[in-house]
Scaffold this active site. Structure first.
Site, mmCIF file in Angstrom:
data_model
loop_
_atom_site.group_PDB
_atom_site.id
_atom_site.type_symbol
_atom_site.label_atom_id
_atom_site.label_comp_id
_atom_site.label_asym_id
_atom_site.label_seq_id
_atom_site.Cartn_x
_atom_site.Cartn_y
_atom_site.Cartn_z
ATOM 1 N N GLU A 1 0.892 -1.120 -0.092
ATOM 2 C CA GLU A 1 0.156 -0.173 -0.164
ATOM 3 C C GLU A 1 0.963 1.173 0.009
ATOM 4 O O GLU A 1 1.689 1.291 0.536
ATOM 5 C CB GLU A 1 -0.874 0.102 1.171
ATOM 6 N N LYS B 1 -9.632 1.693 -2.597
ATOM 7 C CA LYS B 1 -9.798 1.380 -1.092
ATOM 8 C C LYS B 1 -11.083 1.835 -0.855
ATOM 9 O O LYS B 1 -11.667 2.879 -0.940
ATOM 10 C CB LYS B 1 -8.803 1.944 -0.261
ATOM 11 N N CYS C 1 -5.633 -3.412 2.456
ATOM 12 C CA CYS C 1 -5.351 -3.126 3.746
ATOM 13 C C CYS C 1 -6.453 -2.985 4.915
ATOM 14 O O CYS C 1 -7.264 -4.164 5.110
ATOM 15 C CB CYS C 1 -4.385 -1.542 4.234
HETATM 16 N N1 LIG Z 1 -3.581 1.433 5.940
HETATM 17 C C1 LIG Z 1 -4.261 0.867 6.714
HETATM 18 O O1 LIG Z 1 -5.573 0.748 6.260
HETATM 19 C C2 LIG Z 1 -4.127 0.358 8.005
HETATM 20 C C3 LIG Z 1 -4.925 -0.695 8.479
HETATM 21 C C4 LIG Z 1 -4.734 -1.006 10.244
HETATM 22 O O2 LIG Z 1 -3.476 -0.645 10.476
HETATM 23 C C5 LIG Z 1 -5.460 -1.799 10.960
HETATM 24 O O3 LIG Z 1 -5.287 -2.003 12.009
HETATM 25 O O4 LIG Z 1 -6.723 -2.082 10.314
#
Ligand SMILES: NC(=O)CCC(=O)C(=O)O
Length: 273
Positions: free
Chosen positions: A43, A114, A155
């Site tokens: 990401e 996203k 993510c």
């Molecule tokens: N970049 C993100 O979306 C981080 C997501 C994350 O750390 C989580 O705990 O969920």
């Protein structure tokens, strides 16, 4: 294709965009040299993971040096590139956290924006608000490739099991999550979530993270991971810059689904809210 290798480029992201692009280029080549047919980046691999910087590093498809590098590398090495994510600006100026996916001919075959923005305030831990500068995507991303059907999400999207399940019900055999968990939720949840999505859905799961950059404001947990449909960890990085690879064998996926037919045993009529 039943059996092939996949690779993850766990690159250390720095403030200089050009350096990130060069690093990604050489790590994609390294993964391809190691026999990977599918190469995944993390990401926000072309810019530090900081909301206020996204606009400065954003590119508009099909322009932009990061997007051009991804397409070139896919074609040159004859690999599928799941291009992590970068800030993408649309024609009206909205910015998204977007993954561009290119096939072996260097043709764009998918784009995931996203869906679930990372807006959290964990006391004594991580505070982040992607929605300060980003707009959320509104659709699921499934791509048909020469290796099979791949579902892509980014993510924080991994925390929403409905998204993974829906992609799998539509035929995904591999779920790919470019990510960047931090030092608080990383150790607690990163591997757990990747393995949970794999065991729930009896799919291969690939989680690609940036390496830890100790000088960065947001410190990535790293630990890029490849998991099989039995939730076995096939490859796992630590926090340093590296390429990891593993074999994917769809005979394993077919056997697990045959022996333990979860997906066939579902009773959606009972699960209504
Ligand atoms: N970049 C993100 O979306 C981080 C997501 C994350 O750390 C989580 O705990 O969920």
């Amino acid at each position: 294709m039943l059996v092939f290798n996949v690779g993850i480029c766990q690159l250390g992201v720095v403030a200089d965009k050009q350096s990130n692009i060069c690093k990604a280029r050489s790590m994609i080549a390294e993964a391809a040299d190691q026999g990977s047919r599918l190469v995944v980046l993390p990401e926000m691999f072309n810019c530090p993971y900081q909301s206020e910087l996204f606009s400065q590093y954003a590119e508009i498809y099909p322009e932009g040096p990061t997007i051009a590098m991804l397409a070139e590398c896919a074609e040159k090495h004859k690999v599928i590139v799941v291009g992590g994510s970068i800030p993408e600006r649309d024609e009206v100026g909205n910015i998204y956290n977007t993954c561009f996916i290119f096939n072996e001919q260097g043709k764009l075959i998918g784009r995931h924006r996203k869906v679930h923005l990372f807006d959290v305030d964990i006391k004594g831990g991580t505070v982040f608000q992607e929605s300060k500068t980003l707009v959320a995507g509104s659709s699921m991303t499934l791509v048909d490739t020469s290796l099979g059907k791949i579902g892509v999400a980014i993510c924080y999207d991994v925390r929403f099991p409905e998204l993974a399940r829906t992609m799998v019900l539509q035929g995904a055999e591999i779920l790919v999550y470019p990510g960047a968990f931090g030092p608080v939720t990383g150790p607690a949840h990163w591997e757990l979530l990747m393995r949970a999505r794999a065991v729930d859905n009896q799919v291969y799961v690939i989680g690609a993270a940036p390496a830890l950059n100790a000088a960065a404001e947001y410190k990535s947990y790293g630990h890029s991971i490849i998991v099989d449909p039995w939730a076995r960890v096939l490859a796992l990085a630590n926090e340093v810059e590296t390429v990891i690879t593993s074999k994917i064998d769809f005979r394993t996926l077919n056997r697990v689904r045959e022996e333990l037919p979860l997906l066939r045993h579902r009773k959606p009529e009972v699960y209504r809210v």
